[in-house]
Scaffold this motif. Structure first.
Motif, PDB file in Angstrom:
ATOM      1  N   ALA A  26     -18.036   9.206  21.973  1.00  0.00           N
ATOM      2  CA  ALA A  26     -17.979  10.588  22.440  1.00  0.00           C
ATOM      3  C   ALA A  26     -16.569  11.145  22.310  1.00  0.00           C
ATOM      4  N   ALA A  27     -15.567  10.322  22.608  1.00  0.00           N
ATOM      5  CA  ALA A  27     -14.180  10.772  22.503  1.00  0.00           C
ATOM      6  C   ALA A  27     -13.818  11.093  21.058  1.00  0.00           C
ATOM      7  N   LEU A  28     -14.283  10.256  20.124  1.00  0.00           N
ATOM      8  CA  LEU A  28     -13.980  10.489  18.713  1.00  0.00           C
ATOM      9  C   LEU A  28     -14.682  11.735  18.202  1.00  0.00           C
ATOM     10  N   ASN A  29     -15.927  11.932  18.593  1.00  0.00           N
ATOM     11  CA  ASN A  29     -16.657  13.127  18.174  1.00  0.00           C
ATOM     12  C   ASN A  29     -16.017  14.391  18.737  1.00  0.00           C
ATOM     13  N   GLU A  30     -15.533  14.297  19.966  1.00  0.00           N
ATOM     14  CA  GLU A  30     -14.840  15.446  20.560  1.00  0.00           C
ATOM     15  C   GLU A  30     -13.557  15.750  19.791  1.00  0.00           C
ATOM     16  N   ALA A  31     -12.842  14.694  19.413  1.00  0.00           N
ATOM     17  CA  ALA A  31     -11.592  14.886  18.679  1.00  0.00           C
ATOM     18  C   ALA A  31     -11.832  15.542  17.329  1.00  0.00           C
ATOM     19  N   VAL A  32     -12.875  15.090  16.631  1.00  0.00           N
ATOM     20  CA  VAL A  32     -13.193  15.645  15.318  1.00  0.00           C
ATOM     21  C   VAL A  32     -13.642  17.101  15.449  1.00  0.00           C
ATOM     22  N   ALA A  33     -14.464  17.401  16.444  1.00  0.00           N
ATOM     23  CA  ALA A  33     -14.899  18.770  16.668  1.00  0.00           C
ATOM     24  C   ALA A  33     -13.710  19.678  16.994  1.00  0.00           C
ATOM     25  N   ALA A  34     -12.778  19.161  17.787  1.00  0.00           N
ATOM     26  CA  ALA A  34     -11.597  19.951  18.152  1.00  0.00           C
ATOM     27  C   ALA A  34     -10.740  20.266  16.933  1.00  0.00           C
ATOM     28  N   CYS A  35     -10.703  19.351  15.967  1.00  0.00           N
ATOM     29  CA  CYS A  35      -9.936  19.585  14.740  1.00  0.00           C
ATOM     30  C   CYS A  35     -10.382  20.865  14.042  1.00  0.00           C
ATOM     31  N   VAL A  36     -11.679  21.090  14.014  1.00  0.00           N
ATOM     32  CA  VAL A  36     -12.215  22.260  13.327  1.00  0.00           C
ATOM     33  C   VAL A  36     -11.696  23.540  13.968  1.00  0.00           C
ATOM     34  N   GLN A  37     -11.694  23.576  15.306  1.00  0.00           N
ATOM     35  CA  GLN A  37     -11.225  24.760  16.016  1.00  0.00           C
ATOM     36  C   GLN A  37      -9.713  24.924  15.897  1.00  0.00           C
ATOM     37  N   LEU A  38      -8.995  23.834  16.052  1.00  0.00           N
ATOM     38  CA  LEU A  38      -7.543  23.906  16.067  1.00  0.00           C
ATOM     39  C   LEU A  38      -6.960  24.287  14.715  1.00  0.00           C
ATOM     40  N   PHE A  39      -7.519  23.718  13.648  1.00  0.00           N
ATOM     41  CA  PHE A  39      -6.979  23.944  12.319  1.00  0.00           C
ATOM     42  C   PHE A  39      -7.688  25.078  11.573  1.00  0.00           C
ATOM     43  N   ALA A  40      -8.691  25.677  12.231  1.00  0.00           N
ATOM     44  CA  ALA A  40      -9.461  26.771  11.613  1.00  0.00           C
ATOM     45  C   ALA A  40      -9.962  26.373  10.233  1.00  0.00           C
ATOM     46  N   VAL A  41     -10.550  25.162  10.159  1.00  0.00           N
ATOM     47  CA  VAL A  41     -11.055  24.628   8.900  1.00  0.00           C
ATOM     48  C   VAL A  41     -12.579  24.592   8.922  1.00  0.00           C
ATOM     49  N   SER A  42     -13.163  24.227   7.788  1.00  0.00           N
ATOM     50  CA  SER A  42     -14.623  24.178   7.697  1.00  0.00           C
ATOM     51  C   SER A  42     -15.208  22.947   8.357  1.00  0.00           C
ATOM     52  N   GLY A  43     -14.471  21.848   8.346  1.00  0.00           N
ATOM     53  CA  GLY A  43     -14.985  20.622   8.952  1.00  0.00           C
ATOM     54  C   GLY A  43     -13.925  19.550   9.023  1.00  0.00           C
ATOM     55  N   SER A  44     -14.284  18.457   9.700  1.00  0.00           N
ATOM     56  CA  SER A  44     -13.346  17.355   9.909  1.00  0.00           C
ATOM     57  C   SER A  44     -14.129  16.052  10.020  1.00  0.00           C
ATOM     58  N   GLY A  45     -13.450  14.936   9.778  1.00  0.00           N
ATOM     59  CA  GLY A  45     -14.121  13.649   9.892  1.00  0.00           C
ATOM     60  C   GLY A  45     -13.140  12.509  10.091  1.00  0.00           C
ATOM     61  N   LEU A  46     -13.669  11.399  10.566  1.00  0.00           N
ATOM     62  CA  LEU A  46     -12.886  10.187  10.778  1.00  0.00           C
ATOM     63  C   LEU A  46     -13.600   9.028  10.112  1.00  0.00           C
ATOM     64  N   MET A  47     -12.858   8.252   9.314  1.00  0.00           N
ATOM     65  CA  MET A  47     -13.405   7.061   8.679  1.00  0.00           C
ATOM     66  C   MET A  47     -12.611   5.843   9.136  1.00  0.00           C
ATOM     67  N   ILE A  48     -13.329   4.739   9.382  1.00  0.00           N
ATOM     68  CA  ILE A  48     -12.710   3.499   9.817  1.00  0.00           C
ATOM     69  C   ILE A  48     -13.151   2.383   8.874  1.00  0.00           C
ATOM     70  N   ALA A  49     -12.248   1.455   8.551  1.00  0.00           N
ATOM     71  CA  ALA A  49     -12.580   0.353   7.647  1.00  0.00           C
ATOM     72  C   ALA A  49     -13.597  -0.580   8.302  1.00  0.00           C
ATOM     73  N   ASP A  50     -14.606  -0.999   7.510  1.00  0.00           N
ATOM     74  CA  ASP A  50     -15.579  -1.956   8.032  1.00  0.00           C
ATOM     75  C   ASP A  50     -15.219  -3.365   7.556  1.00  0.00           C
ATOM     76  N   GLN A  51     -16.116  -4.316   7.763  1.00  0.00           N
ATOM     77  CA  GLN A  51     -15.800  -5.704   7.431  1.00  0.00           C
ATOM     78  C   GLN A  51     -15.815  -5.968   5.934  1.00  0.00           C
ATOM     79  N   GLN A  52     -16.259  -5.009   5.147  1.00  0.00           N
ATOM     80  CA  GLN A  52     -16.109  -5.095   3.703  1.00  0.00           C
ATOM     81  C   GLN A  52     -14.848  -4.349   3.248  1.00  0.00           C
ATOM     82  N   ASN A  53     -14.045  -3.922   4.223  1.00  0.00           N
ATOM     83  CA  ASN A  53     -12.830  -3.153   3.972  1.00  0.00           C
ATOM     84  C   ASN A  53     -13.112  -1.854   3.226  1.00  0.00           C
ATOM     85  N   ALA A  54     -14.362  -1.369   3.361  1.00  0.00           N
ATOM     86  CA  ALA A  54     -14.720  -0.060   2.828  1.00  0.00           C
ATOM     87  C   ALA A  54     -14.677   0.933   3.975  1.00  0.00           C
ATOM     88  N   LEU A  55     -14.128   2.106   3.724  1.00  0.00           N
ATOM     89  CA  LEU A  55     -14.121   3.121   4.768  1.00  0.00           C
ATOM     90  C   LEU A  55     -15.541   3.541   5.087  1.00  0.00           C
TER      91      LEU A  55
END
Length: 233
Positions: A26-55
């Motif tokens: 929930a905290a990460l989703n809130e942060a990503v949603a806030a990015c859209v408002q703060l930066f006045a952009v179309s969208g935002s996202g967060l990627m994290i490396a998995d155990q295959q080292n793929a984002l």
């Protein structure tokens, strides 16, 4: 230039810095949603490396943001992948004129993403993912936008670190711990492949990632095999 309201940015950073780490998603989703408002952009996202080292997708503000992340995860190409592998800010002002990322560029454009700004997300000295914002039109990212997203990413890192410190049991926390535990081995293997194949870091990273997927093994196991034997399995 996107007009970033400094008061709104400061308020969002304070909220994110005190996020309830009992619900990291929930905290990460809130942060990503806030990015859209703060930066006045179309969208935002967060990627994290998995155990295959793929984002892999961790949070996205909308459908195109999710596609942006999914396509890069599947192809191993894109601005967020370059951000993660090289640990540096990556931008594109207009994907339609890009020669980089041919395997993913057209699909990303088809889903309404034209310009992207990505910054690396760290835990300690280890790059574990990337935070990005995008526009549905060509856009030149200036120094103030880069600096603001870097600052936002740093506070986001605090939220991720809190989840690890509290030792929450979740898939995301497991991903973060894996990245911390094995990043050095993986980076050494990438360096080996760069020298052996005279390739850049992103190409070497993709060779290692694909070998792990083909073998259905964790990328750290494949990296260690490479370092021990001098060849990919």
């Amino acid at each position: 230039m996107v007009n970033i309201d400094p008061e709104k940015l400061a308020a969002s950073l304070r909220r994110l810095g005190h996020a309830d780490d009992r619900d990291i998603s929930a905290a990460l989703n809130e942060a990503v949603a806030a990015c859209v408002q703060l930066f006045a952009v179309s969208g935002s996202g967060l990627m994290i490396a998995d155990q295959q080292n793929a984002l892999r997708y961790a949070a996205a503000s909308d459908g195109p943001g999710r596609v942006l992340e999914d396509v890069q995860s599947r192809t191993g190409q894109g601005p967020c992948v370059d951000t993660f592998v090289n640990g540096e800010i990556v931008t594109t002002d207009d994907l339609a004129t890009e020669t980089r990322w041919p395997a993913s560029r057209d699909t990303i454009i088809e889903h309404g993403v034209r310009s992207v700004l990505g910054v690396p997300v760290h835990l300690g000295a280890v790059t574990v993912g990337s935070l990005d914002v995008y526009m549905d039109r060509p856009h030149h990212w200036d120094a103030s936008e880069r600096a603001a997203l870097v600052r936002y990413g740093e506070v986001l890192e605090t939220t991720l670190n809190a989840a690890l410190t509290a030792r929450h049991t979740s898939e995301l926390v497991d991903q973060l711990q894996y990245a911390l535990d094995y990043r050095v081995v993986i980076e050494r293997a990438v360096g080996y492949l760069m020298a052996a194949h005279r390739a850049d870091a992103v190409t070497a990273f993709d060779l290692l990632r694909r070998a792990a997927r083909n073998q259905r093994r964790k990328v750290a196991e494949v990296a260690q095999h490479l370092l021990d034997t001098g060849s990919l399995p």
